[in-house]
Write an enzyme that holds these catalytic residues in place. Sequence first.
Site, PDB file in Angstrom:
ATOM      1  CG  PHE A 109       2.393  -2.710  -3.342  1.00 42.73           C
ATOM      2  CD1 PHE A 109       2.985  -1.668  -4.043  1.00 42.73           C
ATOM      3  CD2 PHE A 109       2.039  -2.487  -2.013  1.00 42.73           C
ATOM      4  CE1 PHE A 109       3.213  -0.435  -3.434  1.00 42.73           C
ATOM      5  CE2 PHE A 109       2.260  -1.255  -1.400  1.00 42.73           C
ATOM      6  CZ  PHE A 109       2.850  -0.221  -2.128  1.00 42.73           C
ATOM      7  CE  LYS A 125      -3.678  -2.271   2.045  1.00 38.51           C
ATOM      8  NZ  LYS A 125      -4.066  -0.884   1.859  1.00 38.51           N
ATOM      9  CG  ASP A 134       2.353  -8.708   1.684  1.00 32.68           C
ATOM     10  OD1 ASP A 134       1.346  -8.463   2.384  1.00 32.68           O
ATOM     11  OD2 ASP A 134       3.029  -7.821   1.144  1.00 32.68           O
TER      12      ASP A 134
HETATM   13  N1  PLP Z   1       1.645  -5.480   1.222  1.00 29.28           N
HETATM   14  C1  PLP Z   1       0.523  -5.452   0.500  1.00 29.28           C
HETATM   15  C2  PLP Z   1       0.035  -6.707  -0.169  1.00 29.28           C
HETATM   16  C3  PLP Z   1      -0.202  -4.266   0.368  1.00 29.28           C
HETATM   17  O1  PLP Z   1      -1.335  -4.237  -0.365  1.00 29.28           O
HETATM   18  C4  PLP Z   1       0.278  -3.097   1.014  1.00 29.28           C
HETATM   19  C5  PLP Z   1      -0.441  -1.822   0.871  1.00 29.28           C
HETATM   20  O2  PLP Z   1      -1.236  -1.597   0.004  1.00 29.28           O
HETATM   21  C6  PLP Z   1       1.450  -3.182   1.763  1.00 29.28           C
HETATM   22  C7  PLP Z   1       2.099  -4.390   1.846  1.00 29.28           C
HETATM   23  C8  PLP Z   1       1.980  -1.980   2.475  1.00 29.28           C
HETATM   24  O3  PLP Z   1       1.182  -1.694   3.577  1.00 29.28           O
HETATM   25  P1  PLP Z   1       1.283  -0.280   4.306  1.00 29.28           P
HETATM   26  O4  PLP Z   1       0.774   0.749   3.361  1.00 29.28           O
HETATM   27  O5  PLP Z   1       0.422  -0.438   5.531  1.00 29.28           O
HETATM   28  O6  PLP Z   1       2.714  -0.082   4.654  1.00 29.28           O
END
Ligand code: PLP
Length: 396
Positions: free
Chosen positions: A138, A252, A223
Site C-alpha cells: 500500500f 503519519k 515506504d
Molecule cells: N504508505 C503506507 C505504507 C501507508 O500505510 C499509507 C497509509 O496508510 C500511505 C503510504 C499513504 O499515506 P497517506 O494516507 O498519508 O497519503
Amino acid sequence: MTTAEIKDMASKYIINTYGERSISIVRGEGAYVWDAEGKKYLDFVAGIATNNVGHCHPRVVEAIVAQARKLIHVSNLYYIEPQARLAKRLVEVSFADKCFFCNSGAEANEAAIKLARKYSKENVAESKFEIITMLKSFHGRTMTTITATGQPKYHKGFEPMSPGFKYVPFSDLKALEDAVTDNTCAIMVEPIQAEGGINMPIEDYLAGIRSLCDRKNLVLIFDEVQTAMGRLGKLFGYEVFGVEPDIITMAKALGGGAPIGCMMTKDHIAESLTPGSHASTFGGNPLVCSAALASLNTIIDEKLPENAQLVGAYLMEKLRSLKSKFSVIKEVRGRGLLIGMELNVEGKELVSKCMKAGLILNCIGSSIIRFAPPLVISQQHVDEAIPVIESGLADL
Ligand code: PLP
C-alpha cells in the site's frame, strides 16, 4: 453536537468515501479518547499508527500554539526556520542527508517515484523508468501511488493506471530478480506490509533486495509511512532490519498528529531534484514543522521506540496466549507496536464488540485485527485491553 447530529451533517455534506462510522471522537489525551457523548475509549488504533506520542502530547500542543501565534503559513519562496530545524534533526538521526517536505504519505511516495526516475535517467540510463513494487503493498491514493499499490481492488474503476509499474509477491526474492529489466530504475517496498495485512518479510529479504539494487544499480525506496517514528521498536524500520535504503518516505506519526510527509535521501541522489522540478504549497509549513520537531524530540527523549519494543513484546505474548485459548485466532504477527491478529472469521464483529466495551481496534481487509496503539502505552494499558478482547473472542 451529539454523534447523531454530527453523523447527519457529515452524511449530507461529505462525499461518502469512509462509509458509516460508529462513533465521533471529540477529545483525546495520551492513549485515551472521548466520544461526543463523553464515553472514554482506550485507543489501540491511534489515528492508524499516527498518534505515536499519544493524543495532544503537551510538547506538541505547546509547539503548535507558540508557532500559531508567530507564523502559521508562508510560502517556500522564503526560508522557514522550523522547516530547516526539522530537516537538520531528521538528518542527524537517520542515514539520509536531505529532506523534501510534503503533506501526506502518498505525496512522499510521489516525490520518491519522481526522484528515482529522474536520478536514474540522469545517472544510469535514459531508458530507466520502471518501478517494481510488491503485491499486497500500500503506497497511497493518488493515481500514481494507487498504481504503485499492488492490490487490484484499489485500481478498479480508476483505469487506466499510470504506466511503468510491475508487481511481484512480497518476500519472494527470486520473483523480484526475475522482474528486473534494463528499464527498471527502482524497487519500492514497505519493510513490513501494513495495510496489506501486517505481513512480515522473510529473513534476509530486505538485505537481499539491498544487494540486488547494488548489483543492478537500482534505487531502493523504503515506504516507512507506517513503520517510521519508533513504531517497530527503533526510530526507523530500516534500523530494525539493518538495511539502509536510498530513499525513505514518511508521514503519519511524523507530525505528532499534524499533516506532514517527508522524503529523505542521500546527497548524490537529492541533486537530481533541482529548483522548479518539485514543490508543494504547504510542504514543510511552519506550523506542521514545529509540531513534527516537537513530536520527533519527544519520541527520542521519552525513549518511545524502546517502549514500543517492551510493551509490544508484552502485547504480543498476551495475544499469543489468547491464540492458545481461541481456535478462531489463526496467527499473531508483527514487530514492536504494529501487530496483526489474523482470525479464521470476519473481524468486524470483534471490533464492534470491543468498541462497545471501550476499546478501539481496527480490522484490515476482512479478518486481520490491527494493533497500532500510541507508543506511550504501558503494560497496564495492555492489561486493560486484553480482557476486553478475550471477552469479545469468547462471544464470537
Ligand atoms: N504508505 C503506507 C505504507 C501507508 O500505510 C499509507 C497509509 O496508510 C500511505 C503510504 C499513504 O499515506 P497517506 O494516507 O498519508 O497519503
